[in-house]
Structure formats: C-alpha cells, structure tokens
Design a protein around this motif. Structure first.
Motif, PDB file in Angstrom:
ATOM      1  N   ILE A  47       0.892  -1.068  -0.052  1.00 22.22           N
ATOM      2  CA  ILE A  47       0.031   0.059  -0.241  1.00 22.22           C
ATOM      3  C   ILE A  47       0.522   1.476   0.053  1.00 22.22           C
ATOM      4  CG2 ILE A  47      -1.538   1.392   1.472  1.00 22.22           C
ATOM      5  CD1 ILE A  47      -3.251  -1.559   1.783  1.00 22.22           C
ATOM      6  N   ALA A  48       1.924   1.107   1.025  1.00 22.96           N
ATOM      7  CA  ALA A  48       2.811   2.585   0.706  1.00 22.96           C
ATOM      8  C   ALA A  48       3.216   2.400  -0.506  1.00 22.96           C
ATOM      9  CB  ALA A  48       3.472   2.568   2.177  1.00 22.96           C
ATOM     10  N   ALA A  49       3.585   1.267  -1.383  1.00 25.37           N
ATOM     11  CA  ALA A  49       4.775   2.172  -2.614  1.00 25.37           C
ATOM     12  C   ALA A  49       3.519   2.127  -3.790  1.00 25.37           C
ATOM     13  CB  ALA A  49       4.892   0.092  -2.948  1.00 25.37           C
ATOM     14  N   GLY A  95      -7.619   1.126  12.312  1.00 28.90           N
ATOM     15  CA  GLY A  95      -8.275  -0.822  11.869  1.00 28.90           C
ATOM     16  C   GLY A  95      -7.152  -1.554  12.843  1.00 28.90           C
ATOM     17  N   LYS A  96      -8.142  -2.178  13.929  1.00 28.75           N
ATOM     18  CA  LYS A  96      -7.427  -3.486  13.949  1.00 28.75           C
ATOM     19  C   LYS A  96      -7.364  -5.067  13.599  1.00 28.75           C
ATOM     20  CE  LYS A  96      -9.681  -3.049  18.001  1.00 28.75           C
ATOM     21  NZ  LYS A  96      -9.838  -2.992  19.422  1.00 28.75           N
ATOM     22  N   VAL A  97      -6.056  -5.523  13.469  1.00 31.36           N
ATOM     23  CA  VAL A  97      -5.778  -6.974  12.896  1.00 31.36           C
ATOM     24  C   VAL A  97      -6.390  -8.036  13.685  1.00 31.36           C
ATOM     25  CG1 VAL A  97      -4.972  -8.897  11.446  1.00 31.36           C
ATOM     26  CG2 VAL A  97      -4.360  -5.652  10.361  1.00 31.36           C
ATOM     27  N   PRO A  98      -7.454  -9.210  13.665  1.00 34.12           N
ATOM     28  CA  PRO A  98      -7.430  -9.439  14.022  1.00 34.12           C
ATOM     29  C   PRO A  98      -6.644 -11.098  14.565  1.00 34.12           C
ATOM     30  CG  PRO A  98      -9.407  -9.931  12.516  1.00 34.12           C
ATOM     31  CD  PRO A  98      -8.571  -8.919  11.915  1.00 34.12           C
ATOM     32  N   ASN A  99      -6.581 -11.796  14.955  1.00 37.85           N
ATOM     33  CA  ASN A  99      -5.875 -13.477  15.527  1.00 37.85           C
ATOM     34  C   ASN A  99      -6.826 -14.051  15.364  1.00 37.85           C
ATOM     35  OD1 ASN A  99      -3.633 -15.068  15.252  1.00 37.85           O
ATOM     36  ND2 ASN A  99      -3.192 -14.228  18.068  1.00 37.85           N
ATOM     37  N   ILE A 106      -6.807  -4.079   5.795  1.00 39.71           N
ATOM     38  CA  ILE A 106      -5.569  -4.015   5.355  1.00 39.71           C
ATOM     39  C   ILE A 106      -6.252  -3.643   3.672  1.00 39.71           C
ATOM     40  CG2 ILE A 106      -3.690  -4.231   3.019  1.00 39.71           C
ATOM     41  CD1 ILE A 106      -2.298  -3.747   6.096  1.00 39.71           C
ATOM     42  N   LYS A 107      -7.650  -4.222   3.771  1.00 38.18           N
ATOM     43  CA  LYS A 107      -8.331  -3.902   2.149  1.00 38.18           C
ATOM     44  C   LYS A 107      -9.263  -2.791   2.382  1.00 38.18           C
ATOM     45  CE  LYS A 107      -8.514  -8.663   0.592  1.00 38.18           C
ATOM     46  NZ  LYS A 107     -10.263  -9.854   0.813  1.00 38.18           N
ATOM     47  N   ASP A 108      -9.427  -2.215   3.965  1.00 37.83           N
ATOM     48  CA  ASP A 108     -10.035  -1.197   4.573  1.00 37.83           C
ATOM     49  C   ASP A 108      -9.089   0.076   4.091  1.00 37.83           C
ATOM     50  OD1 ASP A 108     -12.260  -2.984   4.616  1.00 37.83           O
ATOM     51  OD2 ASP A 108     -11.863  -3.170   6.375  1.00 37.83           O
ATOM     52  N   LEU A 109      -7.902  -0.311   4.892  1.00 39.92           N
ATOM     53  CA  LEU A 109      -7.112   0.695   4.249  1.00 39.92           C
ATOM     54  C   LEU A 109      -6.513   0.791   3.254  1.00 39.92           C
ATOM     55  CD1 LEU A 109      -4.977   2.691   5.472  1.00 39.92           C
ATOM     56  CD2 LEU A 109      -2.954   0.728   5.767  1.00 39.92           C
ATOM     57  N   GLY A 110      -6.612   0.464   2.107  1.00 44.47           N
ATOM     58  CA  GLY A 110      -6.213   0.442   0.897  1.00 44.47           C
ATOM     59  C   GLY A 110      -7.914   2.024   0.383  1.00 44.47           C
ATOM     60  N   PHE A 112      -9.842   3.101   2.231  1.00 43.18           N
ATOM     61  CA  PHE A 112      -9.942   4.745   2.792  1.00 43.18           C
ATOM     62  C   PHE A 112      -9.580   5.765   2.210  1.00 43.18           C
ATOM     63  CE2 PHE A 112      -8.491   7.543   5.812  1.00 43.18           C
ATOM     64  CZ  PHE A 112      -9.527   8.011   5.698  1.00 43.18           C
ATOM     65  N   LEU A 113      -7.693   5.196   1.569  1.00 43.89           N
ATOM     66  CA  LEU A 113      -6.943   6.523   1.639  1.00 43.89           C
ATOM     67  C   LEU A 113      -6.842   6.380  -0.378  1.00 43.89           C
ATOM     68  CD1 LEU A 113      -3.477   4.991   2.632  1.00 43.89           C
ATOM     69  CD2 LEU A 113      -4.931   6.540   3.309  1.00 43.89           C
ATOM     70  N   ASP A 114      -7.573   5.028  -0.811  1.00 45.93           N
ATOM     71  CA  ASP A 114      -8.238   5.527  -2.323  1.00 45.93           C
ATOM     72  C   ASP A 114      -9.287   6.773  -2.479  1.00 45.93           C
ATOM     73  OD1 ASP A 114      -6.486   3.409  -3.489  1.00 45.93           O
ATOM     74  OD2 ASP A 114      -7.205   2.024  -3.906  1.00 45.93           O
ATOM     75  N   GLU A 115     -10.565   6.362  -1.917  1.00 42.31           N
ATOM     76  CA  GLU A 115     -11.266   7.375  -1.715  1.00 42.31           C
ATOM     77  C   GLU A 115     -11.039   8.696  -1.218  1.00 42.31           C
ATOM     78  OE1 GLU A 115     -13.846   5.037   0.662  1.00 42.31           O
ATOM     79  OE2 GLU A 115     -14.602   4.234  -0.204  1.00 42.31           O
ATOM     80  N   ARG A 116      -9.943   8.928  -0.448  1.00 41.80           N
ATOM     81  CA  ARG A 116      -9.511  10.147   0.695  1.00 41.80           C
ATOM     82  C   ARG A 116      -8.957  11.063  -0.919  1.00 41.80           C
ATOM     83  NH1 ARG A 116     -10.866  11.532   6.047  1.00 41.80           N
ATOM     84  NH2 ARG A 116     -12.713  10.536   6.241  1.00 41.80           N
ATOM     85  N   LEU A 117      -8.010  10.358  -1.255  1.00 37.70           N
ATOM     86  CA  LEU A 117      -6.906  10.866  -2.030  1.00 37.70           C
ATOM     87  C   LEU A 117      -7.873  11.165  -3.372  1.00 37.70           C
ATOM     88  CD1 LEU A 117      -4.223   8.829  -1.522  1.00 37.70           C
ATOM     89  CD2 LEU A 117      -4.107  11.302   0.069  1.00 37.70           C
ATOM     90  N   ALA A 118      -8.586  10.505  -4.005  1.00 39.79           N
ATOM     91  CA  ALA A 118      -9.555  10.691  -4.537  1.00 39.79           C
ATOM     92  C   ALA A 118     -10.201  12.358  -4.914  1.00 39.79           C
ATOM     93  CB  ALA A 118     -10.364   9.515  -5.585  1.00 39.79           C
ATOM     94  N   GLN A 119     -10.453  12.706  -3.528  1.00 41.93           N
ATOM     95  CA  GLN A 119     -10.884  13.724  -3.124  1.00 41.93           C
ATOM     96  C   GLN A 119     -10.390  15.749  -4.152  1.00 41.93           C
ATOM     97  OE1 GLN A 119     -12.505  13.848   0.900  1.00 41.93           O
ATOM     98  NE2 GLN A 119     -14.002  12.032   0.472  1.00 41.93           N
TER      99      GLN A 119
END
Length: 119
Positions: A47-49, A95-99, A106-110, A112-119
């Motif tokens: 995601i960072a890359a 977001g917390k990753v369960p065990n 990770i999908k939710d983070l991606g 979220f960033l896609d939606e926020r950065l598209a604004q």
C-alpha cells in the motif's frame, strides 16, 4: 516517479513531529513477537508503494519495547497490529487486524486511502 518506503518512528519526539506535518500519515503499530504483524507487513508495504499514495507518509512503530511503547501509549493503541491514519495531525481511521489474521483491515485501509486521496 518515486514510491514510498515505510520508515520506523524511533521515539515520541519523531511521532509528534510527524503529527504536526500537514497531510496523511499512516502508522502500523506492531510487535516483533506478533505473528499477525508479520503476515500483514508485506501488504502494508505494498500500500505504501502504490503510486497513488506517494504523498502519504508511512511509518511503523514497534510497541513491544521502548521508545515505541511510549509512542503506542500516546496513540492509545492496545492491540497489535493496529493501523492508524492521521490527516493534518487528527486521527481519521483506525483498524485492528484480528488473530488469526485477516486481510480485511488491509483492504479497508487501501479503500479508505483511495477514496480520501481521490477527493
């Protein structure tokens, strides 16, 4: 075209300095003794890359030992791994990753960033 790499926040001063900077900051709070942390780490790096995230700052904090423990406490993180997104110093997503680990956080983070950065 440059891509982000994930850096380590090494002390509480670095954390506060990053919070004061404008824009998006994403932190993966993890432990070296946490199996789910190891599972999601490469996906966090992906995601960072992503080219679309080039203006986002990505960091990791090892909350198992000081000074990372102090940073984690300041961010009110009590679970590994937890990913926190800040915008202009304010928390906007967590977001917390369960065990056992799931890729949903990770999908939710991606997304979220896609939606926020598209604004």
């Amino acid at each position: 075209m440059s891509t982000n790499s994930v850096s380590e926040i090494l002390d509480i001063d670095d954390y506060h300095t990053e919070l004061k900077k404008p824009g998006f900051l994403v932190i993966d709070f993890y432990s070296t003794q946490c199996p789910p942390c190891k599972v999601i780490a490469p996906f966090f790096e992906e995601i960072a890359a992503k080219t679309g995230n080039r203006d986002v700052r990505f960091f990791k904090v090892n909350g198992l030992e000081e000074p990372g423990t102090a940073v984690q406490k300041s961010a009110e993180v009590v679970w590994w791994p937890t990913i926190v997104v800040y915008n202009d110093g304010k928390e906007v997503w967590r977001g917390k990753v369960p065990n056992p680990p799931s890729m949903q956080t990770i999908k939710d983070l991606g997304k979220f960033l896609d939606e926020r950065l598209a604004q």
